[in-house]
Design a protein around this motif. Sequence first.
Motif, mmCIF file in Angstrom:
data_model
loop_
_atom_site.group_PDB
_atom_site.id
_atom_site.type_symbol
_atom_site.label_atom_id
_atom_site.label_comp_id
_atom_site.label_asym_id
_atom_site.label_seq_id
_atom_site.Cartn_x
_atom_site.Cartn_y
_atom_site.Cartn_z
ATOM 1 N N SER A 266 0.826 -1.208 0.000
ATOM 2 C CA SER A 266 0.000 0.000 0.000
ATOM 3 C C SER A 266 0.859 1.256 0.000
ATOM 4 O O SER A 266 0.569 2.219 -0.715
ATOM 5 C CB SER A 266 -0.918 -0.007 1.233
ATOM 6 O OG SER A 266 -1.585 1.227 1.367
ATOM 7 N N THR B 226 -5.146 3.196 3.515
ATOM 8 C CA THR B 226 -4.368 2.317 2.652
ATOM 9 C C THR B 226 -4.845 2.420 1.211
ATOM 10 O O THR B 226 -5.903 2.989 0.908
ATOM 11 C CB THR B 226 -4.485 0.852 3.117
ATOM 12 O OG1 THR B 226 -5.845 0.417 2.925
ATOM 13 C CG2 THR B 226 -4.128 0.734 4.599
ATOM 14 N N THR C 14 -5.923 -0.060 -0.571
ATOM 15 C CA THR C 14 -7.157 -0.847 -0.738
ATOM 16 C C THR C 14 -8.376 -0.046 -0.295
ATOM 17 O O THR C 14 -9.479 -0.242 -0.825
ATOM 18 C CB THR C 14 -7.075 -2.163 0.052
ATOM 19 O OG1 THR C 14 -6.738 -1.889 1.424
ATOM 20 C CG2 THR C 14 -6.023 -3.074 -0.534
#
Length: 645
Positions: free
Chosen positions: A117, A145, A147
């Motif tokens: 990340s 992050t 994601t």
Amino acid sequence: MATHLRFLALTVTTATAETTYRFDQPATVISGPSGAGKSSLLMLLKHAIGGTAVLTPAVRDHVHSVLASVVVGEQHMILKRTISGDRSDRVDILDPETMALQHTLGTRAEEGQRSLSDVLLDALCFPREKIPTTRNGKATTLNLTFTHLFRYVYLEARELDRQVVGHLDNHFKKQRKVLFELMFGLTTSTVMELERQVNQLTTDLRKAEAEEENVGAFLTATDPRTDDELRTELSGLRDMLQNAETTLRTLRTEISETSAADAVLRGDLRAAVQAATAATQEMLAARELVEARESVVAQVELDLRRLERSATAIDQLSPFHFVVCPRCAQRLDARTVPEDHCAVCLQADPAEEDVDPAAVREARSALEQQLQDARELMQADAEVLRRARDRSSDAEFLATNLRRQLDAQTRDVVAPRFDAISDASARVAALNGGIDAVLHLRDSWARVRAIAQAAKDITALRKAANAELKVRKAESDARRSLVTDLSSRFTTTLRELNLPWEQSAVIDPKTYLPVVDNTPFESLQASGGALQAGVNIAYHLALLECGLTHPDILVPSILLIDSPRKALGSNRDDQERGRRIYSRFKALTDAYGQRLQLIIADNDTAPLPDDAFSTIELDYTHPMVPGVAHPGPNHTTRTEDGYQA
């Protein structure tokens, strides 16, 4: 402009075969019947960049690894990740030219380690921030992050008509809003750092105030004298000590002049008597202080036990409804009991705050902290008492031996003066002991004042930080016109899609979520979720175009949509809306070309005869998982029914 993120290709490897799916055009449609692997292909893209993907048993059982060719910002990366096993939480970064291994990074942040990340966010030039928050009354942070950011560009089929960027996920609520504010510049790293400072200063202030209250309460319980009273008493004790020392010096001079021959012995005896008297007074003063500490400790222990018994009784007995007296077994249901009164003792029920578990825990925590402080002080004073007893015993033994020697030599001349010296020495020692005790208490009160001053300093720092934070937020508020622009684009997109809405469609300036006809997304009603799905798609298209239009908005330049037409419905109007959505896709690709990427999984190919859409066609003969025969339409597994990886 939007941060550049683009998938070039995805290679899926099984034990017997390998297939590469390319995404060369600005828009790619992955088409095929249900169960052929369209959604799984999108999930494998998410898996490759470190996300938690929902995978079907066919993928988990047969796919060994995936390799994604990705452009992140200005960097071309090759990311390789296995599907299961010990290394499934690691991603290999390969050299795009030689395919040599460059780095292996974890998909989750580890203390002191750089994660995937971190690399992806740095490549996007997207701020890597920690969100200030509070947990259990203490300042803490939540990591942002890659994601989390990816949730803004991936519309999963199961969420298309249910939630917008995971807004129903309470654990993601703060991250979603802060990500939007970072993308639009509504907050900055400076603002977030100031918010973290304010959070930490608030925690420090609460701690200092609690410590000041606890120490002050303990001192008041131990000795009722105030600091001003102690200062006055100390001045008087020092005056009396000066007079007592003058008297003692006079007596010692007389002894010295009376018997010069015994000067050495008398000197030793005077020193021994003085030491013995001082040690005795010190021991007595220490004993009184220990007794006072023991009294306070006993009282706090009694309060704590009383609180425990009360909490236990309330917890154990409150669920029971007594119909007979627990003492004499007589029935109680025949009596008239006023409302909100106990049926057994007829007393008024306690107030809710008196039986509230949180209030009981808070009271217990305060008592336990006070008990710990009291015991620490008592232990320190007990050690002082032990040392004082030892010194007193040694000094008394020495003085007794010296006195016997001197008495034998000067029984009639020197002994009476030694008694006077002993009394004077005792007086001096008592005064010194009193002064030491007062100084000890004043030191404790000085600690209280120091804590109070620290609390004032923290308050001043927090005030300054809040003032600067207000200024910084005001600077960021000037960019809120961008949210208005997004809202306008969202309204225009909805009109183009011809969705069944009536009056208005805006982006809420506080939640950054779509609101249609003054109704939030989760409350919209339409057959089969068609309205929700259309609103969700329109929101993301407006967000994408807003990022492409404005040079300083950090929205990723990619959008993955799973099964848009399936969510919209299948009647004639629904099919027309599906065509309009694809027309909007085409308009975006015509306007922005390679600056954006659309990847759409759908049951059918694009409903527009145009080469702007490249196509990946899957079916039961050629499913997404290479080298594995598909059992047919009667044995399909949806991605929604798969497992997380």
